[in-house]
Structure formats: structure tokens, C-alpha cells
Write an enzyme that holds these catalytic residues in place. Structure first.
Site, PDB file in Angstrom:
ATOM      1  N   GLU A 267      57.563  66.706  36.511  1.00 46.50           N
ATOM      2  CA  GLU A 267      59.132  66.947  36.238  1.00 46.50           C
ATOM      3  C   GLU A 267      59.437  66.681  34.872  1.00 46.50           C
ATOM      4  OE1 GLU A 267      63.399  66.093  38.322  1.00 46.50           O
ATOM      5  OE2 GLU A 267      61.572  65.552  39.340  1.00 46.50           O
TER       6      GLU A 267
ATOM      7  N   LYS B 229      74.617  63.561  48.732  1.00 52.17           N
ATOM      8  CA  LYS B 229      72.963  63.222  48.604  1.00 52.17           C
ATOM      9  C   LYS B 229      72.785  62.043  48.130  1.00 52.17           C
ATOM     10  CE  LYS B 229      68.998  64.962  46.810  1.00 52.17           C
ATOM     11  NZ  LYS B 229      68.259  66.125  45.599  1.00 52.17           N
TER      12      LYS B 229
END
Length: 453
Positions: A256, A207
Site C-alpha cells: 500500500e 467503519k
């Protein structure tokens, strides 16, 4: 009576004094420093709105341009300053605030050129709002033999700043008009997504997060205090941060958390995999339910959770990780979310956790080093402090860092916005482009634009 403490640190003395203040707005205090401290201010508020921090002026700067050991360098210098100079318990702990570059090995010249690999500051005037109490501290770090006159001047200046913040209305400057917008390196972004998707399909990498940037131009300069205030209104459920350096301000409202340490307890969160909000509650639930069962997003999320779990297993004890993610819903987007916590080992530190966690697969990729190399080559831009750790630590080693996404860099009449997404085998360049458009929305609204301009 305020408690004034001054202790020796080699040739330095660290003087600090704290008073409790009633009825003080953090935004007004930040704005009160506009004349004397512009370019030397910072702002932080956690998601829960239980801790707010404002810094005006630089009592002390700790920074470096290291590619390796940059976290350890900041950690050691901060510990040395605190251990040598703050021998007595003070009313409110001095706080070091700042951030790191996403990739200190990225040498592409950009709007971030004046930001070093790591930049942190202790403010001259520190406001902390916690448990519905407000405290203003003076910090003075000097090698002067007698600083009593200087400190008295700082008291007068502190009182003037408090008076301005309490009495004068918050000066919310009119937003300048947006006159131009540029999708920077759009073709390069689309090509990068296609290239990375092919690499993943050939098992070169699992990824990679590819980001892109927008450049906005206004008819006059954008006020940092107004930008931060507007961000707080647009994204009230997010971390709010602002870091000034000379004529530039990096600010944002990020959902986040990277890591928090408080009284030995460490907390982090996996946040990866996303979908837009629905037009109504029924569609919103359908989209959320589909996200919770979507193999692409669940796989992307698992990379992040597994990596954080691995780091916590190394630095913490009693690690707890839920078996399934839940949804975090914010104004424009809903994310897969998994909280992770543990008890920090005695010998471990907050900066060690920050170093071990950055970048998580949600911002970099997997495997990490290979993903960063691909990002450096493929994006053809410099992320600067975007998607990197930004936050604070106090003298006791407690603190919190968020990830600098949903963010922008202000520079006079320009603003630079950044957004990215995780690329996996099933990714499509056009779908990823649309996902970044959704992620640009909060900052565009904050700055007075929208994706349909």
C-alpha cells in the site's frame, strides 16, 4: 571526479560527496554496515523496483514526540537544513528517511516505547539505485571549522563498505528456530470487533479498523538484514522497508502506497476490501469477481477512495479518480484497488499530504477522529509504527510514503507481528479473525513460521 559540496547552515556545515558505483547489491550494502552501523540503518525499495535506497549511519536526526504539528515540525526542520546548507545542486539529493507513530496520543507502554512520535534520519552513507545506476553518497553535517581530515576518513570507510558489498558474498544468516508463538489479546480483539460492529449498526460510526498482534520467540536473535532479504523474496510485488532504531528493527513488505510526489505530480491509491487467493486460476478468478461485486467490500473501499479524493481536491489540481476499482493480486491476498492522482498545488508539500491522508479509512476508519478514539480504547495495545506512514523525502521535496502494514518489529530474539481489518455493519468477529490470519502469512513465512504451527 566526485562533487563535494559544503555549505553553512547557521553553525552547521553540510558536506556531501557522491560517486557512481558499478555492480552493487542493496542487500549486500545494508549487510556491510552490520558491524559499524547496526541500529542506525534503513532500507527502502519501491514496488516497481525502479528506486532502491539504503542508509548506513546517522549524519543527522530529525525527530519529535509531538502529538500535534509533528509533520510540520519535521517538514520545517528538513527544509531549513536543505535551504541553508545545500545551496548548490548536488549529483544525488540527500534523502531523509523515517516514519511516524500511528497514534501519538496512545500512551500504552509497549515494545514501541523507544520510538518517538516521528523519527527521521539522514544517513552518513547513502546508496541510491535508480535507472540501473548505483550512487553512493557521503553526508557529513558538522559545526567543525575544518572537517577535511574527518571527511577523508569517511571516504576510506565508504570505499571499505563498497568493497565488502561487492566482493564478499551476502551473508544470509540461518533463520533461528521459532520456539513459541502467542496470540496477544485474542479475547480483547474478538470483543472489540463485536463492540465496534454493534456501534456501527447503531450509526455511532461508519467503519473502524481493528488490529491484533502476534508475538514470536526464537532460539536466538533474528538478523535484520536477513529478515529484510527474506521479505523481498516472499513479497516481490510490494514496497520493501526496514528502519532500525537501537536494538529494534521495523520492517515489512507492504502493498500500500500512501502518497508519492515527483516533479509536482502526486499519486495515491485506495486499497481496501480483500479476499484470499484461489487454489487455482479458476477459483482465483471466481474469488476476484465476487470481491468486485461484494457490497461489504465495495462499501469499505468507497470510504477510502472518497477520503483520498477529498484530500487531493484540497491540495492538488487536475485530480483523476477512476469510477470503479480493479484488483491488486499479491501472493496471499487480492485487494480492491483504485489509483488516484493530481498535480500538487505550488504551496503544498509532501508532508502536508501525508498528514492529511493518515490514517485513511483503510487503516483507521470513518469518521477519522472518532475511529482513532475507538481504536485506542478497544485494541488495548499500541500500534507503534504499524499501519502508519513510512518513507522518504529528498532536498527537492520529492518522495514517497507507504503504509507500514504486512510488517513486524524485531527485538533480539522476539518478533511482533500486526494485522487488522475494516469492521463494518456486516462484519463477523470470527471472519475478521480469519482475515488477519491471512494477512499474517507473509511475515510468518519471512520469519520461518506459518499459521498452522
Amino acid at each position: 571526479m566526485p562533487n563535494t559540496t559544503g555549505q553553512k547552515s547557521g553553525t552547521l556545515s553540510f558536506y556531501t560527496e557522491t560517486i557512481e558505483v558499478s555492480r552493487l547489491s542493496a542487500h549486500a550494502f545494508f549487510e556491510a554496515g552490520d558491524d559499524s552501523f547496526k541500529g542506525k540503518r534503513f532500507f527502502w525499495q519501491n514496488k516497481e523496483k525502479t528506486f532502491t535506497l539504503v542508509g548506513l549511519g546517522h549524519a543527522h536526526i530529525i525527530s519529535n514526540n509531538l502529538e500535534s504539528n509533528r509533520y510540520k515540525d519535521i517538514d520545517e526542520k528538513w527544509k531549513a537544513l536543505c535551504q541553508s546548507s545545500l545551496m548548490e545542486k548536488v549529483d544525488v539529493s540527500p534523502i531523509l528517511f523515517g516514519g511516524f507513530a500511528f497514534d501519538p496520543s496512545n500512551m500504552i507502554s509497549s515494545e514501541w516505547d523507544t520510538f518517538p512520535s516521528a523519527f527521521f534520519a539522514v544517513s552518513t552513507f547513502q546508496l541510491v539505485i535508480q535507472n540501473e545506476q548505483a550512487f553512493v553518497s557521503i553526508h557529513y553535517i558538522t559545526d567543525e571549522k575544518d572537517s577535511s581530515e574527518t571527511f577523508e576518513r569517511l571516504r576510506i570507510e565508504r570505499d571499505a563498505l563498497i568493497h565488502t558489498a561487492q566482493v564478499k558474498e551476502l551473508n544470509v544468516h540461518a533463520r533461528p528456530n521459532l520456539i513459541a508463538r502467542e496470540d496477544r489479546l485474542k479475547k480483547e480483539y474478538l470483543d472489540a470487533v463485536e463492540d465496534v460492529t454493534n456501534r456501527i449498526r447503531q450509526d455511532e460510526v461508519k467503519k473502524v479498523v481493528i488490529a491484533r498482534s502476534l508475538k514470536l520467540k526464537f532460539d536466538h536473535s533474528f538478523s535484520p538484514s536477513t529478515a529484510i532479504y527474506n521479505a523481498s523474496m516472499e513479497q516481490p510485488e510490494s514496497y520493501l522497508f526496514g528502519l532500525e532504531k537501537e536494538d529494534k528493527t521495523f520492517f515489512g513488505a507492504t502493498p500500500e502506497r500512501l502518497v508519492k510526489v515527483e516533479n509536482g505530480k502526486a499519486q495515491s491509491a485506495g486499497l481496501a476490501g480483500s479476499v484470499r487467493r484461489g487454489e487455482n486460476s479458476v477459483e482465483d478468478k471466481e474469488l476476484g469477481d465476487s470481491l468486485l461485486s461484494d457490497s461489504k467490500n465495495l462499501g469499505e473501499h468507497k470510504y477510502v477512495v472518497d477520503m483520498i479524493h477529498e484530500v487531493f481536491a484540497q491540495y492538488c489540481e487536475e485530480v483523476k479518480v477512476p469510477t470503479r476499482p480493479k484488483l491488486m493480486k499479491i501472493r496471499d491476498i487480492q485487494h480492491l484497488f483504485t489509483p488516484i492522482e493530481g498535480r500538487l498545488k505550488t504551496e503544498a508539500s509532501l508532508f502536508e499530504l501525508v498528514e492529511a491522508l493518515h490514517p485513511t479509512p483503510a487503516l483507521g476508519g470513518a469518521p477519522r477522529e472518532q475511529a482513532i478514539e475507538i481504536i485506542r480504547a478497544s485494541e488495548q495495545m499500541n500500534r507503534g509504527y504499524y499501519a502508519a506512514p513510512i518513507g522518504w523525502i529528498n532536498a527537492e521535496g520529492d518522495g514517497e510514503f507507504a503504509v507500514g502494514i504486512r510488517s513486524a518489529l524485531l527485538e533480539n530474539e522476539h518478533a511482533y507481528l500486526y494485522a487488522g481489518g475494516g469492521i463494518v455493519a456486516e462484519s463477523s468477529s470470527l471472519d475478521e479473525f480469519e482475515e488477519t490470519r491471512v494477512k499474517f502469512r507473509p511475515m510468518l513465512r519471512t520469519l520461518g513460521g506459518n499459521m498452522n504451527d
